[in-house]
Design an enzyme around this catalytic site. Structure first.
Site, PDB file in Angstrom:
ATOM      1  N   SER A 197       0.810  -1.207   0.000  1.00 43.12           N
ATOM      2  CA  SER A 197       0.000   0.000   0.000  1.00 43.12           C
ATOM      3  C   SER A 197       0.853   1.270   0.000  1.00 43.12           C
ATOM      4  CB  SER A 197      -0.962  -0.038   1.187  1.00 43.12           C
ATOM      5  OG  SER A 197      -1.997   0.886   1.002  1.00 43.12           O
ATOM      6  N   ASP A 389      -8.335  -5.907  -5.534  1.00 50.03           N
ATOM      7  CA  ASP A 389      -8.135  -4.662  -4.786  1.00 50.03           C
ATOM      8  C   ASP A 389      -8.445  -3.465  -5.673  1.00 50.03           C
ATOM      9  OD1 ASP A 389      -7.261  -2.876  -2.741  1.00 50.03           O
ATOM     10  OD2 ASP A 389      -5.333  -2.704  -3.756  1.00 50.03           O
ATOM     11  N   HIS A 446      -6.532  -6.626  -1.330  1.00 52.87           N
ATOM     12  CA  HIS A 446      -5.398  -5.762  -1.014  1.00 52.87           C
ATOM     13  C   HIS A 446      -4.294  -6.509  -0.263  1.00 52.87           C
ATOM     14  CE1 HIS A 446      -3.739  -1.697  -0.503  1.00 52.87           C
ATOM     15  NE2 HIS A 446      -3.420  -2.045   0.728  1.00 52.87           N
TER      16      HIS A 446
END
Length: 472
Positions: A197, A389, A446
Site C-alpha cells: 500500500s 483490490d 489488497h
C-alpha cells in the site's frame, strides 16, 4: 488521498550517530525487571543506542526451538520504536533477513504480522481468542523483522516530528543499525524490504536512503538485495487515472459506463493532472496538498459514491470481516502485552501521522524516480497486486512497473503477461525482465498474503533469493 487516513497513511531525526574512527566505548548487556517484565538490555557504546527486548515470549511463534524477540529500539531521546523479530524456522544461522513495513501512512506492522505473513494467524469465523500456527509464514526460511514506524504507531513510544516519507528514512536506517549492534550475527546477511500500500512510497525512499548511506560508508553496510511491494501506492499521476480504468474494466465487473469513463478521464486531465504535475515540479507542500484535494474532488469522491463493495476487495460487501481482525482484541490482553514487553496501548493506525502527511501533500509526490534508481542498482524488485483490490489496483501497479526506468525498461514494458502457476494451477499473470518482475495475483484483495498464502510465500522466498518468480 483521504482513504489512506483510516487504514494506511515516516521522520525528522534530530540526533546524529557518530561512526568516527576512534576507540569506541564498550557495549553493555544487562537484565532489567519492570512491572514484572524482564527485559534484555543492550547499550551500544559507539552510538548510545539502547535496545530493550523480551526473549521468547511464547506469543505467536509456536514452533519449538525457534527464537523470537520483541521490544524497543531507541532511535532518539524518548523515541522508542517497536520491533518484533522471528528467527527463521529453518537454518536461522544462515538465512537472510527481511523487514516488513505496513503502510498508512501511520499504520502498524502488526497488521501484516497477524493478518498476512507472520508465524500465527486467526481463523475466519472461528471466534478464537488465541491465534493458530501459520504454515505459510514468511519466517519459514527467512529471519523476519516487523517494525512499527514512526513512533506514534502501534506499540512504538514517543512523539516525533514526522511529516512525510522522506523524513522517515533516517529513523528506519538507524533502527536497522541499532538492530545490527544488538544482534551482530545478522549484519552480514542478505537483507530485503517488503511492504504494501503506502509502502510504495516508503520502500522506494527507504531503499534509496540505505544505498546512499552505504555509499557514504556510514554505519554498518546494509546488504540490500531485494525489494517487494504488493498493491503499492507509488505515483498519483499514473494511479489516479487507473481508478477510472479499473472501474470500467477489471477482473470481476464494471461499475461505471464507457461514457462515465470518458467523463472522468476528462476531469482527471483538466483538474487533477495539472496540479499533480505542478506538485512534482515544485515539490512544495502547498502545491502537493492542493493536488491531493483536486484529485479527491474530481476522481476519488465521485467514484467512491458509486461503490457498493469493499474497496480492498471488490468481490465482497463493504461490511465483510476479512481478513479477521481478532488480533486487535488479542493485543489488548494484559497478559499478552506483558509477555511481549509492550509498554503502551496498541494503536493500529495513527490519525495524527495521517494528518501530517495530508498537510504536506505527501500522497501526491511520485516515487518512481527513487524506485527506478533502486531497480537500476540491480537489486531484485517485485511489484505485485491482488486483482480484487480497488484502492491500489493492479491497473495502476502495472502502469508503474512499465514506467520504471532501468536498463531493462524497453524490453519489460513491451512484454505481455504470462500465466503464473502454483503446483500446475494458474494463479495469476506475470512478466520479468532482468531484476524487475510484475505479478497480478488472481482471487486476491489488497492483502495478497491472506488470500493466496502459498503463492505469496513462494514469490517472497524467490525474490529474497534473487531468483526469477516464474511459476511452477
Amino acid at each position: 488521498m483521504h482513504f489512506f487516513s483510516s487504514f494506511f497513511f515516516a521522520c525528522i531525526f534530530n540526533i546524529s550517530f557518530s561512526f568516527a574512527s576512534r576507540t569506541a566505548p564498550s557495549n553493555k548487556r544487562s537484565l532489567v525487571e519492570r512491572e514484572g517484565v524482564v527485559y534484555n538490555v543492550f547499550e551500544h557504546g559507539e552510538t548510545g543506542a539502547k535496545v530493550e527486548f523480551v526473549a521468547n515470549s511464547g506469543v505467536c511463534e509456536m514452533t519449538p526451538g525457534v527464537n523470537q524477540y520483541s521490544g524497543y529500539l531507541s532511535v532518539g531521546e524518548n523515541l522508542d520504536m517497536w520491533f518484533w523479530f522471528f528467527e527463521a524456522r529453518q537454518n536461522p544461522k544462515t538465512a537472510p533477513l527481511a523487514a516488513w513495513f505496513n503502510g498508512g501512512p501511520g499504520c502498524s506492522s502488526m497488521i501484516g504480522l497477524f493478518q498476512e505473513n507472520g508465524p500465527c494467524k486467526f481463523e475466519l469465523g472461528a471466534q478464537n481468542t488465541r491465534p493458530i500456527n501459520n504454515t505459510f509464514s514468511w519466517n519459514n526460511n527467512v529471519n523476519m523483522l516487523y517494525i512499527d514506524q514512526p513512533v506514534e504507531v502501534g506499540f512504538s513510544v514517543g512523539n516525533s516530528s514526522v511529516v512525510s516519507t522522506d523524513t522517515a528514512s533516517p529513523y528506519v536506517w538507524k533502527l536497522i543499525q541499532a538492530f545490527y549492534a544488538a544482534f551482530p550475527e545478522y549484519k552480514s546477511r542478505d537483507f530485503g524490504i517488503f511492504t504494501e500500500s503506502y509502502g510504495g512510497h516508503y520502500a522506494a525512499e527507504f531503499s534509496q536512503y540505505i544505498q546512499e548511506q552505504n555509499k557514504a560508508k556510514a554505519g554498518e553496510h546494509i546488504n540490500l538485495v531485494a525489494l517487494g511491494i504488493n498493491n503499492g501506492w507509488h505515483d498519483s499521476m499514473l494511479q489516479e487515472s487507473a481508478y477510472i480504468d479499473f472501474a470500467f474494466n477489471n477482473s470481476y465487473r464494471p461499475f461505471i459506463t464507457a461514457a462515465q469513463q470518458k467523463k472522468y478521464h476528462m476531469w482527471f486531465e483538466d483538474y487533477c493532472l495539472p496540479d499533480l504535475l505542478l506538485c512534482n515540479k515544485t515539490g512544495s507542500n502547498f502545491d502537493c496538498a492542493t493536488a491531493d484535494r483536486a484529485c479527491a474532488a474530481v476522481v476519488e469522491t465521485p467514484l467512491y459514491s458509486m461503490i457498493d463493495f469493499d474497496i480492498y476487495d471488490i468481490r465482497k460487501a463493504s461490511n465483510n470481516n476479512e481478513p479477521p481482525n481478532d488480533f486487535l482484541q488479542y493485543l489488548k490482553d494484559p497478559q499478552v502485552l506483558k509477555a511481549i514487553g509492550a509498554k503502551k496501548t496498541f494503536t493500529e493506525c495513527s490519525s495524527e501521522i495521517s494528518r501530517r502527511f495530508v498537510a504536506t501533500g505527501d500522497n501526491s509526490r511520485s516515487y518512481i524516480d527513487e524506485l527506478s534508481a533502486v531497480t537500476s542498482s540491480n537489486i531484485t524488485v517485485l511489484l505485485w497486486a491482488g486483482d480484487a483490490d480497488y484502492i491500489c489496483n493492479y491497473v495502476g501497479v502495472l502502469a508503474v512497473a512499465n514506467a520504471v526506468a532501468y536498463p531493462g525498461h524497453a524490453a519489460f514494458s513491451a512484454k505481455p503477461l504470462l500465466p503464473f502457476t502454483v503446483n500446475g494451477v494458474q494463479k495469476g499473470e506475470y512478466k520479468t525482465e532482468g531484476n524487475l518482475s510484475f505479478l497480478k495475483v488472481w482471487e486476491a484483495g489488497h492483502m495478497v498474503m491472506y488470500y493466496q498464502p502459498e503463492l505469496s510465500l513462494r514469490v517472497f522466498e524467490r525474490t529474497m533469493g534473487r531468483g526469477a518468480i516464474g511459476g511452477t
